[in-house]
Every structure is written in structure tokens, then in C-alpha cells.
Design a protein around this motif. Structure first.
Motif, PDB file in Angstrom:
ATOM      1  N   SER A 309       0.818  -1.214   0.000  1.00 29.38           N
ATOM      2  CA  SER A 309       0.000   0.000   0.000  1.00 29.38           C
ATOM      3  C   SER A 309       0.847   1.258   0.000  1.00 29.38           C
ATOM      4  CB  SER A 309      -0.938   0.000   1.209  1.00 29.38           C
ATOM      5  OG  SER A 309      -0.191  -0.045   2.414  1.00 29.38           O
ATOM      6  N   GLY A 310       2.154   1.154   0.288  1.00 26.16           N
ATOM      7  CA  GLY A 310       3.027   2.315   0.225  1.00 26.16           C
ATOM      8  C   GLY A 310       3.035   2.963  -1.146  1.00 26.16           C
ATOM      9  N   ALA A 311       2.764   2.171  -2.198  1.00 23.74           N
ATOM     10  CA  ALA A 311       2.731   2.731  -3.548  1.00 23.74           C
ATOM     11  C   ALA A 311       1.511   3.615  -3.779  1.00 23.74           C
ATOM     12  CB  ALA A 311       2.773   1.599  -4.584  1.00 23.74           C
ATOM     13  N   ASN A 312       0.596   3.688  -2.823  1.00 27.62           N
ATOM     14  CA  ASN A 312      -0.535   4.616  -2.918  1.00 27.62           C
ATOM     15  C   ASN A 312      -0.113   6.049  -2.633  1.00 27.62           C
ATOM     16  OD1 ASN A 312      -1.813   1.933  -2.507  1.00 27.62           O
ATOM     17  ND2 ASN A 312      -3.695   3.120  -2.498  1.00 27.62           N
ATOM     18  N   SER A 313       1.107   6.230  -2.170  1.00 24.21           N
ATOM     19  CA  SER A 313       1.583   7.555  -1.767  1.00 24.21           C
ATOM     20  C   SER A 313       2.447   8.181  -2.846  1.00 24.21           C
ATOM     21  CB  SER A 313       2.389   7.438  -0.464  1.00 24.21           C
ATOM     22  OG  SER A 313       3.078   8.627  -0.202  1.00 24.21           O
ATOM     23  N   ILE A 314       2.088   9.400  -3.239  1.00 23.60           N
ATOM     24  CA  ILE A 314       2.915  10.112  -4.225  1.00 23.60           C
ATOM     25  C   ILE A 314       4.226  10.567  -3.584  1.00 23.60           C
ATOM     26  CG2 ILE A 314       2.073  12.483  -3.850  1.00 23.60           C
ATOM     27  CD1 ILE A 314       1.944  12.707  -6.944  1.00 23.60           C
ATOM     28  N   ILE A 315       4.245  10.723  -2.253  1.00 21.83           N
ATOM     29  CA  ILE A 315       5.495  11.059  -1.565  1.00 21.83           C
ATOM     30  C   ILE A 315       6.477   9.898  -1.694  1.00 21.83           C
ATOM     31  CG2 ILE A 315       6.534  11.740   0.630  1.00 21.83           C
ATOM     32  CD1 ILE A 315       4.644  13.819  -0.596  1.00 21.83           C
ATOM     33  N   ALA A 316       5.987   8.674  -1.498  1.00 24.80           N
ATOM     34  CA  ALA A 316       6.843   7.498  -1.664  1.00 24.80           C
ATOM     35  C   ALA A 316       7.368   7.404  -3.090  1.00 24.80           C
ATOM     36  CB  ALA A 316       6.078   6.234  -1.290  1.00 24.80           C
ATOM     37  N   TYR A 317       6.539   7.773  -4.051  1.00 28.51           N
ATOM     38  CA  TYR A 317       6.941   7.766  -5.463  1.00 28.51           C
ATOM     39  C   TYR A 317       8.014   8.817  -5.716  1.00 28.51           C
ATOM     40  CZ  TYR A 317       6.294   8.002 -10.579  1.00 28.51           C
ATOM     41  OH  TYR A 317       6.485   7.986 -11.942  1.00 28.51           O
ATOM     42  N   CYS A 318       7.831  10.003  -5.144  1.00 29.07           N
ATOM     43  CA  CYS A 318       8.815  11.080  -5.334  1.00 29.07           C
ATOM     44  C   CYS A 318      10.139  10.770  -4.641  1.00 29.07           C
ATOM     45  CB  CYS A 318       8.247  12.400  -4.802  1.00 29.07           C
ATOM     46  SG  CYS A 318       6.917  13.095  -5.816  1.00 29.07           S
ATOM     47  N   LEU A 319      10.083  10.064  -3.512  1.00 31.56           N
ATOM     48  CA  LEU A 319      11.304   9.724  -2.779  1.00 31.56           C
ATOM     49  C   LEU A 319      12.025   8.523  -3.372  1.00 31.56           C
ATOM     50  CD1 LEU A 319      10.226  11.803  -0.754  1.00 31.56           C
ATOM     51  CD2 LEU A 319      10.747  10.200   1.082  1.00 31.56           C
ATOM     52  N   GLY A 320      11.418   7.866  -4.357  1.00 28.05           N
ATOM     53  CA  GLY A 320      12.043   6.697  -4.964  1.00 28.05           C
ATOM     54  C   GLY A 320      11.847   5.420  -4.171  1.00 28.05           C
ATOM     55  N   ILE A 321      10.982   5.471  -3.153  1.00 25.51           N
ATOM     56  CA  ILE A 321      10.703   4.251  -2.389  1.00 25.51           C
ATOM     57  C   ILE A 321       9.927   3.271  -3.255  1.00 25.51           C
ATOM     58  CG2 ILE A 321       9.505   3.332  -0.360  1.00 25.51           C
ATOM     59  CD1 ILE A 321      10.020   6.048   0.988  1.00 25.51           C
ATOM     60  N   THR A 322       9.002   3.803  -4.077  1.00 30.66           N
ATOM     61  CA  THR A 322       8.235   2.977  -5.008  1.00 30.66           C
ATOM     62  C   THR A 322       8.406   3.533  -6.414  1.00 30.66           C
ATOM     63  OG1 THR A 322       6.199   4.280  -4.901  1.00 30.66           O
ATOM     64  CG2 THR A 322       6.526   2.604  -3.199  1.00 30.66           C
ATOM     65  N   ASP A 323       8.000   2.749  -7.399  1.00 33.27           N
ATOM     66  CA  ASP A 323       8.054   3.186  -8.797  1.00 33.27           C
ATOM     67  C   ASP A 323       6.668   3.187  -9.430  1.00 33.27           C
ATOM     68  OD1 ASP A 323      10.791   3.791  -9.340  1.00 33.27           O
ATOM     69  OD2 ASP A 323      11.240   1.651  -9.155  1.00 33.27           O
ATOM     70  N   ILE A 324       5.647   3.328  -8.611  1.00 36.39           N
ATOM     71  CA  ILE A 324       4.272   3.342  -9.096  1.00 36.39           C
ATOM     72  C   ILE A 324       3.700   4.743  -8.938  1.00 36.39           C
ATOM     73  CG2 ILE A 324       1.971   2.342  -8.852  1.00 36.39           C
ATOM     74  CD1 ILE A 324       4.120   0.358  -9.716  1.00 36.39           C
ATOM     75  N   CYS A 325       3.271   5.335 -10.043  1.00 35.82           N
ATOM     76  CA  CYS A 325       2.632   6.653  -9.972  1.00 35.82           C
ATOM     77  C   CYS A 325       1.190   6.475  -9.534  1.00 35.82           C
ATOM     78  CB  CYS A 325       2.683   7.348 -11.330  1.00 35.82           C
ATOM     79  SG  CYS A 325       1.734   8.889 -11.378  1.00 35.82           S
ATOM     80  N   ASP A 330      -4.950   5.854 -10.292  1.00 35.52           N
ATOM     81  CA  ASP A 330      -6.002   6.340  -9.401  1.00 35.52           C
ATOM     82  C   ASP A 330      -5.953   5.615  -8.051  1.00 35.52           C
ATOM     83  OD1 ASP A 330      -8.176   7.850  -8.561  1.00 35.52           O
ATOM     84  OD2 ASP A 330      -9.652   6.422  -9.352  1.00 35.52           O
ATOM     85  N   LEU A 331      -4.793   5.674  -7.405  1.00 34.08           N
ATOM     86  CA  LEU A 331      -4.595   4.988  -6.132  1.00 34.08           C
ATOM     87  C   LEU A 331      -4.925   5.930  -4.974  1.00 34.08           C
ATOM     88  CD1 LEU A 331      -1.224   3.157  -6.904  1.00 34.08           C
ATOM     89  CD2 LEU A 331      -3.560   2.317  -7.196  1.00 34.08           C
ATOM     90  N   TYR A 332      -5.693   5.437  -4.023  1.00 37.09           N
ATOM     91  CA  TYR A 332      -6.140   6.247  -2.897  1.00 37.09           C
ATOM     92  C   TYR A 332      -5.067   6.303  -1.823  1.00 37.09           C
ATOM     93  CZ  TYR A 332     -11.047   6.606  -4.360  1.00 37.09           C
ATOM     94  OH  TYR A 332     -12.197   6.903  -5.020  1.00 37.09           O
ATOM     95  N   PHE A 333      -4.657   7.514  -1.446  1.00 32.54           N
ATOM     96  CA  PHE A 333      -3.702   7.684  -0.348  1.00 32.54           C
ATOM     97  C   PHE A 333      -4.282   7.153   0.961  1.00 32.54           C
ATOM     98  CE2 PHE A 333      -1.846  10.579   2.981  1.00 32.54           C
ATOM     99  CZ  PHE A 333      -0.582  10.005   2.985  1.00 32.54           C
ATOM    100  N   GLU A 334      -5.607   7.282   1.128  1.00 35.53           N
ATOM    101  CA  GLU A 334      -6.249   6.841   2.384  1.00 35.53           C
ATOM    102  C   GLU A 334      -6.105   5.344   2.603  1.00 35.53           C
ATOM    103  OE1 GLU A 334      -7.764  10.734   1.293  1.00 35.53           O
ATOM    104  OE2 GLU A 334      -7.580   8.839   0.179  1.00 35.53           O
ATOM    105  N   ARG A 335      -5.893   4.605   1.508  1.00 34.99           N
ATOM    106  CA  ARG A 335      -5.656   3.165   1.670  1.00 34.99           C
ATOM    107  C   ARG A 335      -4.359   2.910   2.420  1.00 34.99           C
ATOM    108  NH1 ARG A 335      -3.853  -0.851   2.699  1.00 34.99           N
ATOM    109  NH2 ARG A 335      -3.901  -2.885   1.664  1.00 34.99           N
ATOM    110  N   PHE A 336      -3.426   3.862   2.316  1.00 33.60           N
ATOM    111  CA  PHE A 336      -2.124   3.722   2.957  1.00 33.60           C
ATOM    112  C   PHE A 336      -2.066   4.463   4.290  1.00 33.60           C
ATOM    113  CE2 PHE A 336       2.402   5.393   3.076  1.00 33.60           C
ATOM    114  CZ  PHE A 336       2.953   4.221   3.553  1.00 33.60           C
ATOM    115  N   LEU A 337      -2.588   5.669   4.302  1.00 31.87           N
ATOM    116  CA  LEU A 337      -2.450   6.510   5.486  1.00 31.87           C
ATOM    117  C   LEU A 337      -3.629   7.469   5.563  1.00 31.87           C
ATOM    118  CD1 LEU A 337      -0.289   6.778   7.700  1.00 31.87           C
ATOM    119  CD2 LEU A 337       0.730   8.638   6.384  1.00 31.87           C
ATOM    120  N   ASN A 338      -4.211   7.572   6.769  1.00 35.49           N
ATOM    121  CA  ASN A 338      -5.280   8.546   6.984  1.00 35.49           C
ATOM    122  C   ASN A 338      -5.265   8.948   8.450  1.00 35.49           C
ATOM    123  OD1 ASN A 338      -7.251   6.682   8.502  1.00 35.49           O
ATOM    124  ND2 ASN A 338      -6.913   5.556   6.583  1.00 35.49           N
TER     125      ASN A 338
END
Length: 1018
Positions: A309-325, A330-338
Motif C-alpha cells: 500500500s506504500g505505492a498509494n503515496s505520491i510522496i513514496a513515489y517522489c522519494l524513490g521508495i516505489t516506482d508506481i505513480c 487512481d490509487l487512494y492515499f487513504e488506503r495507505f495513510l489517513n
């Protein structure tokens, strides 16, 4: 009054669960209770909560033992004392220091010695425990001066006589002896159960000072643990504001890198919203620590996959933690963190299995060994292990142990011993048996980790805490999942082999090069994915073919609907239908058309639960995530689930939904919410699948060698060697002058590594390679033996597999030569010398061998033939009436096929166990079969090999499967290495020569060219 209670976390000693221990204490009238398990604090957190439920004051500590010898009992006066106790035990466990007879001074800790271990001089916080049966010893004069330091010591280990017998069984299991061979000192006393407080005080009524000392000691101890505050490392920088600023700065750089100078407006808005939530929850440090680990990995040139679910975060994408935009899918951030989440998020990051330990060492070094540990896990007694352990305790022979462990209980004998075993099996089920290391969970704490647990050092070499991930989460310690997988190793190694073999550099981290390749998508649609991460199993390849999957989004969906929950609910079948016939179905409601149009109105991903909960049920995104978590078992609050469920139906009613429709929607949510992947997880898997598929399509030989060296995936090594051969490679058996430990590729020649050679010691293989690299190729058998001393068994193994074929001599000649050499050959040095004594020349009779002897040597030493096909070794020349490439035209028709078994999987059904088989035909193409219980009853599998199959073809959405009615395993020719009947050998050779001629293959040796085979030397 109970200062020394042991639960079943005193492994193979205690018999009481924490819950049972506390309930029995309450029934005995206890108002204070001390848990002092042997060498562990595993149960103290559950114990504290259970005590509060029963209105009992919890006291925690540890019973210190070494080799079953009790040294002393420690009681913590507060949390600081718990830390001191854990640190003492940790030092002993990790540094292997011996326990001293007298406990070193510990802060906020009371020490209780038994009367037999009492030191001459007691410190301020040291006491002597008097057991009820020792009360009469106090009349002796030498004990009178210790009365001010004496307390009641009534150990609790068992419940009654029956549990005492269970305790003895546990001790016999631990000592690995027969029950009758147990010594008295191995076990507790039979009276170590709860007496009522009144009865216990009555025993000590003549010594009121001891009673008062006990009450005073209990009053001075407490364990008030704060469960709600996070215990993870709080900050990456020097404080919260520093973390916020650094995370914001890194996000800005990531937006530029990922979306260009003119940032996507939605991307910037999404990033700002996420940063605000992360800061409000004070989780910036958690993101930065994960980023730091990934940065180190990148600096070492390692490849990683950020998934979950970390790939739901655009911050994780920008930091290079994930490679999924997350915007692309259309991934919900709330699925990862709310804002409802009070604990840090859970990043799952994979590395190649060879590199994971390097990452772990970095984490331990970077954040300090005092603050980092693996999560533990408690391994319970399981069905087979219980029966084996109990059977050994009762003295049963191995044959009976095997029967007990492999058969169901209703098939067991009914003699008195087995009845006893059954009785104790039921008592032992789910008892903890041993502690082990969590597969991937790392804890990084703000305070020293020993404030919460003692550490142990398993064979893997990284320290572990003494509790599992659920306890860690409950006390506020969230894990970092540092995982490994062979798929990444295969991708990494393939890129290196391509550079070495072809001089081509592949930027495999550029995910667009694989997702947008038409040829890759063509292979995907045809299920040609053997060796590719996650998409190579028979079930997945069948699904890809049914879907004609030819794009990234469809693959993402396939990665989720293959999961059990979606499949069992019928949604996978419905998805396949709608994908193939998008104009022949109706949406349940307009909400499904609007928000699940990509998946044809079917909830395929866990995020879909949130979407439907929000847009159909009117819940907030956060409540939708509560619903998902509760159904998946991650949110274990039934109260929260019921509240959200009620809100769902109330809101549906307010929106005017038909009650039956609302019930059906909720049923679908329940049916797979706990089993399907989150969309980000599926997307991460799909990216890696595409990366491996790209390498397989364009560099098949290099990729297959990498898969082989990473010890494969779903299939055994033989299948990947078959794939390499089908892609144009020439398979070469191990060779002392070309092979390494792992398999190597030279042009199109694949040299199998020594690692695949059964019977050759790894140290010897290392020496062969090392000597060749240091001093050059071997020039003869004698040269090999001079540089690498070995016995006759090892040299025979190398000769039989053809590893000395560079000599130009036959195996039979080499075997004779080796024996002659080894009779008197005594190599003095492994270093090269200027002058060699001329090698002796032996005149040997002409010794020839059959090509079929080579094949059987390969089967014995490698597990499969490489010099020929398994079909070439059959006694029949029949090859079936239909080939795989004709099956799609055989729908509902009966076919007869000859095939080689690749894999099989059993599935329980109401009618019994059925199997799914995967096979190759003589042309090397794959197909699948289904075997129902009725067929298997008369025509079962009989191990690996070639089978004659008779069944009906079913073509389901472009994918053919054969339902087998009959099958028979086909016999190989007699092993020529042991054959002595010349006529039979001649007939066999003649028949095979005819078969080869018919199939236009290179002829085998004629019968008159093959001598009688030698007796195998083993």
C-alpha cells in the motif's frame, strides 16, 4: 503472594496460557500476580492486559536459568527495571557470558534466591524465597538471621495432576528422552499449582514477617505500560520540524524528477495534501528512514521493489521508495495513510536475496544495534510435529511415528499408547514450541530496544525480540518489512549477464521500456511467461490466456483476481466474461459504472472497497479503510467493524438504495476484502513481471541462466533448462574447464554449474574453480588430481557427468585411468611446478559406452537428462495423436497425448482431492490437465516421468485444458549401466534407432558399435 508464575511461554516447561494463568489466579483470590517466565518476557504485555481485566495488579520479571538450573528470580519494580532485566538477559544471550551465582546489581529490580542458592550476604533488594514445603527448615538456627529478607515463594507451573503429566511430557520433549528416562530435577514439583490465598497464608501463619515482606515486595513493584504512544524512532533529523523540512525538500526534488519542470498540477496538489497528513501524524521520520535505506541501496547499485500500500503515496513515489505513480492508476492515499491511523504505515520493500543481508547490516549499523532488532515469531506445535514428538516420548519406532504424522487421526491405531498420544495432542495444540525470527520485520526504536524485550540470537545472526509482530504493533512498535525474493535476483543477474555476454547495457529500472513493448505484450497474451516473476504459474498463465492480457492495466487486474478470495467468490470468472464480452453485462448500479468502469463494475482491488463504501455507501474514505482493514484481519476491533457496518447500511437506506442491493454489495465486500491485493501491490508486482518478461523476450538465454542461478521460481531447474534450450541455447554438462559454481553462458553455450551436481562437495567444487582461475585450464586428468586432491567417489562423479570430456577420452577409459592413478598418486602440492615427471602412458583396451548410459548418468547426478529428451528414453515410439499447438481446435473432443510431467498441484474438494497438472509434449510445448477424484482413484499419479493421457479438451476463453479420464506412466528403457542381457540391449538399441530415424534426429550409435555396459562403479 504469587511471586514466581510461569506460563507456556516458558517453552517446553510451563503448561498454562496467559489467559488461564490469570483466571486461575483470580479464582484463588490473588490481588497481585508476578509473571516470571523462564529466560523470557514474551508474555508480559498480554499478561498486563489480562490482569487489568481481572482487577489484578500485574508484576513482571524473569526466572534466570542456564541448562535448566535456576539461578534466581528477578522482579521489575517499574519499566526501568524491565529494561535492566532484559539487558542482563540480552548480554548473556548475545555475548554468551555465563550467569554468575550472585546477580549483579540492577536498578529498580528485586532479586529472589531459592534457599539452596542463597548467598551469604544479601543486598538491599535481594531476598530468599521460601517454598511451602520448606517451611519446616526455618526452625534451624542458620536461617533465623535471614527472616527479615525472606518472602513466600510459591511457584506456579501447572493446574492439576493432568497438567503435571503434560509438563513431564514437555520436559521429555525438551530433553529429547523417553518419558521413563526423565530425572526428578528435570521437572517441577507436583504441587506447583494455585493454592488459595487463604491456604497459602495459613501455611506461613507462624511467620508473619515473611508474609509482610512478601506483601511489601509486591507493593513496591508495578508495570504500568503505555500502549498507545508510538515507540518507533521518532525523528530522522534532530526534531519534528527538521524532518518536515527535509521531507518537503526531497518531495520537491522528486516532483521535478518524476513529472518534469512544469509539475503536473494534480501531482503537486496530491503531494501537498499528503505532506500535511504525514506531518499531522508525525510520521515524517518514518518516511525519511525508509528513504535513507533506499538511498543506501541505490548507492550500492542494488535494485529494489517498493510494493504494498506504500505505492498509494505520491510522496513514496517522489522519494524513490516505489516506482508506481498513484495518479496513473487512481490509487487512494487513504488506503495507505489517513488521520484515523495512529501507528506508522507499513512499507514493504523487496531486494534480491543475495543483497538483503547487506541492507540489514546497514540498518543495524546506521541506527545502532541497541535500537534495532528483528521481530520474533512464536512457532506453535503443529499436527505433524506434535505426533512425532509425542511418539518419541512414548518410545514408538520410526515406522509408527511416520504413520501417526502422515495419517489423519481417524486412521490411527486405537491401542492405549496412541489413545494417550491423542489426548495430549489435543492439549498441546497451539502451544508455543520455539521462538524464531520473523521473515522480514525490522523494529527500529527510539529508546533502546531492550526497554521492551530481551534479545536472542538465532542461527541467522541478527538479534530478535522475544515477541511477535502482533505484540509489537500492540505496544506501538511498527516494523519495517525488509524482504527478499528471487525474482529481483533474476532480473539483476540477467542484466549483468547481458552486459557480459553481449556488451549491451539495459536500464531495467526504466519501467516504460517493458510496459510499452508490443512483443512483450504478445508473449503475455499467449502465456509465454515461464521464469517471469509472479506470472509463470500454471494458474496465472491460464488466466493471462483467458484474458488475452496484452497491456499493463489488465496485468495489474490479473495479479489481484488470481487471489483466493476473488476467485472463490465467483468474481474472477465474472471478470473474465466481462473482459471478453464487454457489451453483454449490466452494472449493478451507476456508482459501479462510474467508479469501477476500469474493472467492469467488479471490486477487484482492496481500494475498490473504499470506493464503493464512499460512493455507494456514503462512508468517509477513512471509514472505508476501517472496513477493509477489519475484514482483512488487520483491524481486529469487532466493535469498529460493527460501527462502520451499521453506518454503511444506514447511509445506503438514506440514499434510497434497495435493501437487497445493499446486502449484495456488502456480501461482495466481505467475500474478498481480506484476500485481494491492494491495487498498488498488484501494480508493483505487474511492473516487476514486465521487467522480467522484457528480459525473457529479448534476451532469453541470459534471462534463463539468471533464473537458474537464482534457483528458479515456481518450477524445478529442469524446466528452466528446457526453456533455455527452446530459446536456442546448447546445454552443456558441468566441465572442469568451463563451469563455475553457478551456471554460465558463453555465446549460446550454457554450461551447468557444479551447484547442480549431486554428490560433489561444495568445497571441492570451489577448489576446482579457484585452481583453474589461478593457474589456468586443466590439461589432463592427472593435472586435475595433482592440483585438486580428491577421492575416487568425487572423480567418478566428475567423469560420469562428462566434466573431463576435454581430454578426448571416453568415460570408461577415464575411469580406469583414474583408478590406476589413485592407487599410488600422492600429490604433494597444489602449486604449479616448472618440471613435471612425464605422465605414464597406459595401453588400455578399447572401451566404448552407450549414449543412453550418459543419459542415465545425468538423471542420477543432475536429476534429469540433458543429452537427450526424456521421450527418447521411452520403450515406445508412440508420441500421441495430438500436439499442443492443435488443442484449441479440439474443443469437446477426446485426445490421446504422450507428455512429460512438469508440475502438479492438489486442491481439496467436497468429493475429495483433485489435481491440476502441467506437461510438455514431444515438441516442448506446455499444456495443462485437470484430474478429478474419480479418475485419480483408478489412474493416480505415479511420480515424475512420461505419461500416456486420455481425456476431453475444454477450451475456455482461448485456453485449452484436458480433463483426464485415464492415464498411465510409460516405462523407460532398462538402465543400460546395469543391463547384462545382450539380446535385450540389442533390441532396445535397434528400436530407438528406428524411432530416431522416423523423427529425423541425429542417429544414436548402432548396436554393433556399443559394447556391453560396464557394471557401475559406486
Amino acid at each position: 503472594m504469587y511471586l514466581n508464575c510461569r506460563s507456556y511461554h516458558s517453552l517446553r516447561y510451563g503448561t498454562l496460557s496467559i489467559e488461564k494463568l490469570v483466571k486461575q489466579a483470580a479464582a484463588a483470590g490473588a490481588t497481585s500476580l508476578a509473571l516470571t517466565d523462564i529466560n523470557t518476557v514474551t508474555g508480559i504485555y498480554e499478561f498486563t492486559q489480562k490482569c487489568h481485566q481481572e482487577h489484578i495488579k500485574p508484576v513482571v520479571g524473569m526466572e534466570m536459568r542456564e541448562n535448566n538450573e535456576l539461578y534466581y528470580i528477578l522482579l521489575a519494580k517499574n519499566s526501568r527495571g524491565v529494561g535492566a532485566i532484559c539487558q542482563l538477559r540480552t548480554t548473556h544471550n548475545l555475548e554468551e557470558t555465563a550467569l554468575l551465582p550472585k546477580c549483579p546489581a540492577l536498578p529498580d529490580t528485586a532479586v529472589i534466591y531459592t534457599m539452596s542458592k542463597a548467598p551469604e550476604v544479601l543486598g538491599e533488594q535481594e531476598y530468599i524465597g521460601v517454598k511451602p514445603h520448606e517451611i519446616n527448615l526455618l526452625i534451624r538456627p542458620q536461617w533465623q538471621r535471614y527472616l527479615p529478607k525472606m518472602v513466600i515463594l510459591a511457584p506456579i507451573t501447572i493446574s492439576n495432576e493432568e497438567s503435571y503429566q503434560l509438563h513431564r511430557i514437555l520436559r521429555a520433549i525438551d530433553r529429547n528422552v523417553l518419558l521413563s528416562k526423565l530425572h526428578k530435577e528435570d521437572c517441577c514439583r507436583p504441587d506447583e499449582y494455585f493454592l488459595s490465598v487463604q491456604d497459602l497464608l495459613a501455611i506461613f501463619q507462624a511467620y508473619p514477617q515473611i508474609v509482610a515482606n512478601t506483601a511489601q515486595l509486591l507493593a513496591s513493584c508495578s508495570f504500568d505500560f503505555e500502549y498507545t504512544t508510538p515507540k518507533n524512532k521518532k525523528h530522522f533529523t534532530d526534531g519534528r520540524e527538521g524532518d518536515r523540512l527535509l521531507l518537503t525538500e526531497l518531495t520537491e526534488k522528486g516532483l521535478l524528477r518524476r513529472y518534469g519542470a512544469n509539475n503536473h498540477t494534480l501531482a503537486r496538489q496530491r503531494a501537498e495534501r499528503e505532506l500535511k497528513v504525514i506531518d499531522e501524524l508525525n510520521f515524517s521520520g518514518y518516511f525519511l528512514i525508509t528513504w535513507d535505506i533506499v538511498q543506501y541501496s541505490n548507492s550500492q547499485g542494488f535494485m529494489h521493489i517498493g510494493r504494498g500500500s506504500g505505492a498509494n503515496s505520491i510522496i513514496a513515489y517522489c522519494l524513490g521508495i516505489t516506482d508506481i505513480c498513484p495518479l496513473e492508476l487512481d490509487l487512494y492515499f487513504e488506503r495507505f495513510l489517513n488521520l484515523n491511523r495512529k501507528v506508522p504505515p507499513d512499507f514493504d520493500i523487496d531486494w534480491g536475496w543475495q543483497e538483503r543481508d547487506i541492507i540489514l547490516h546497514y540498518i543495524f549499523d546506521r541506527y545502532g544495534k541497541d535500537h534495532v532488532a528483528f521481530c520474533g515469531t512464536n512457532i506453535a506445535f503443529k499436527y505433524r510435529s506434535i505426533f512425532r514428538e509425542l511418539g518419541k516420548v512414548f518410545g514408538l519406532p520410526k515406522e509408527e511415528l511416520d504413520a501417526l504424522a502422515t495419517q489423519s487421526m481417524d486412521q490411527h491405531d486405537t491401542n492405549s499408547v496412541v489413545r494417550k498420544i491423542h489426548h495430549y495432542v489435543n492439549m498441546l495444540e497451539k502451544y508455543p514450541n520455539q521462538r524464531s525470527m520473523h521473515a522480514c520485520g525490522i523494529l527500529i526504536s527510539e529508546e533502546p530496544i531492550t526497554q521492551y524485550s530481551a534479545l536472542e540470537l538465532p542461527p541467522k545472526g541478527f538479534p530478535i525480540v522475544q515477541f511477535d509482530m502482533h505484540v509489537a504493533e500492540s505496544i506501538g512498535l511498527e516494523k519495517f518489512d525488509i524482504l527478499s525474493q528471487r525474482g529481483i535476483g533474476s532480473i539483476n543477474d540477467a542484466v549483468k549477464i547481458i552486459a557480459q555476454n553481449r556488451g549491451i547495457t539495459i536500464d531495467i529500472r526504466n519501467t516504460q521500456i517493458s510496459k510499452e513493448e508490443a512483443l512483450c505484450n504478445d508473449h503475455l497474451a499467449r502465456g509465454q511467461t515461464i521464469g517471469c516473476f509472479y506470472i509463470e504459474s500454471p494458474a496465472m498463465r491460464g488466466l493471462l490466456r483467458r484474458l488475452k492480457c496484452a497491456d499493463y492495466r489488465t496485468l495489474v487486474a490479473a495479479s489481484s483476481i488470481i487471489r483466493p478470495g476473488v476467485a472463490q467468490s465467483g468474481m474472477m470468472k465474472e471478470y473474465i466474461f466481462r473482459h471478453n464480452y464487454p457489451d453483454q453485462f449490466e452494472y449493478m448500479h451507476d456508482v459501479f459504472r462510474e467508479h469501477l468502469g476500469e474493472t467492469y463494475g467488479i471490486m477487484v482491488y482492496q481500494e475498490d472497497v473504499i470506493k464503493i463504501a464512499m460512493h455507494f455507501g456514503g462512508l468517509s474514505a477513512a471509514d472505508g479503510d476501517v472496513l477493509r482493514r477489519a475484514m482483512s484481519g488487520k483491524g481486529r476491533s469487532l466493535e469498529a467493524l460493527q460501527r462502520v457496518r451499521n453506518n454503511f447500511f444506514d447511509s445506503c437506506a438514506q440514499k434510497g438504495h434497495d435493501p437487497q442491493l445493499s446486502q449484495e454489495v456488502y456480501r461482495q465486500i466481505e467475500s474478498f476484502a481480506g484476500y485481494s491485493f491492494c491495487k498498488a501491490h498488484s501494480a508493483s508486482y505487474a511492473v516487476e513481471s514486465y521487467q522480467s518478461l522484457y528480459l525473457k523476450v529479448y534476451y532469453p538465454m541470459e534471462f534463463m541462466v539468471a533464473v537458474i542461478n537464482n534457483q528458479g521460481g515456481f518450477y524445478r531447474t529442469e524446466v528452466y533448462i528446457h526453456e533455455a534450450r527452446m530459446s536456442g541455447a546448447t546445454i552443456q554438462n558441468p566441465c572442469v574447464n568451463h563451469s563455475d559454481i553457478i551456471t554460465t553462458l558463453y555465446g549460446t553455450d550454457v554450461y551447468l554449474g557444479f551447484m547442480h551436481l549431486q554428490g560433489l562437495e561444495s568445497k571441492l567444487a570451489d577448489q576446482i574453480v579457484a585452481q583453474r582461475l589461478k593457474h589456468g585450464a586443466y590439461i589432463s586428468l592427472e593435472d586435475l588430481l595433482r592440483r585438486v586432491p580428491m577421492g575416487i567417489e568425487s572423480i567418478q562423479t566428475l567423469i560420469f557427468i562428462g566434466a573431463l570430456r576435454f581430454t578426448g577420452k571416453s568415460k570408461s577409459e577415464l575411469l580406469v585411468h583414474a583408478r590406476l592413478l589413485l592407487v599410488s598418486f600422492k600429490p604433494q602440492t597444489q602449486q604449479p611446478v616448472l618440471l613435471h615427471e612425464p605422465a605414464r602412458e597406459y595401453t588400455l583396451p578399447k572401451l566404448e559406452r552407450s549414449a543412453f548410459e550418459d543419459a542415465f548418468d545425468e538423471i542420477e547426478l543432475l536429476g534429469f537428462p540433458t543429452s537427450c529428451s526424456p521421450f527418447d528414453l521411452l520403450q515406445t515410439r508412440y508420441r500421441g495423436t495430438v500436439m499442443v499447438n492443435e488443442l484449441t481446435q479440439q474443443h469437446k473432443k477426446q485426445v490421446k497425448m504422450l507428455a512429460y510431467l512438469i508440475s502438479r498441484k492438489h486442491v481439496p474438494t467436497k468429493r475429495g482431492t483433485m489435481y491440476f497438472g502441467t506437461w510438455v509434449d514431444v515438441q516442448g510445448n506446455y499444456f495443462d490437465t485437470a484430474h478429478f477424484p474419480d479418475s485419480l482413484a483408478n489412474y493416480p499419479f505415479k511420480g515424475g516421468g512420461c505419461y500416456l493421457l486420455l481425456g476431453i479438451v475444454e477450451v475456455d476463453y482461448h485456453f485449452p485444458t484436458i480433463t483426464i479420464h485415464k492415464m498411465a506412466k510409460m516405462a523407460f528403457i532398462p538402465d543400460p549401466r546395469y543391463a547384462y542381457d545382450q539380446k535385450r540391449q540389442y533390441d532396445t538399441q535397434r528400436r530407438i534407432q528406428e524411432d530416431v530415424s522416423m523423427t529425423n534426429r541425429k542417429p544414436y550409435p548402432q548396436a554393433h558399435e556399443v559394447n556391453l555396459p560396464r557394471q557401475k562403479m559406486r
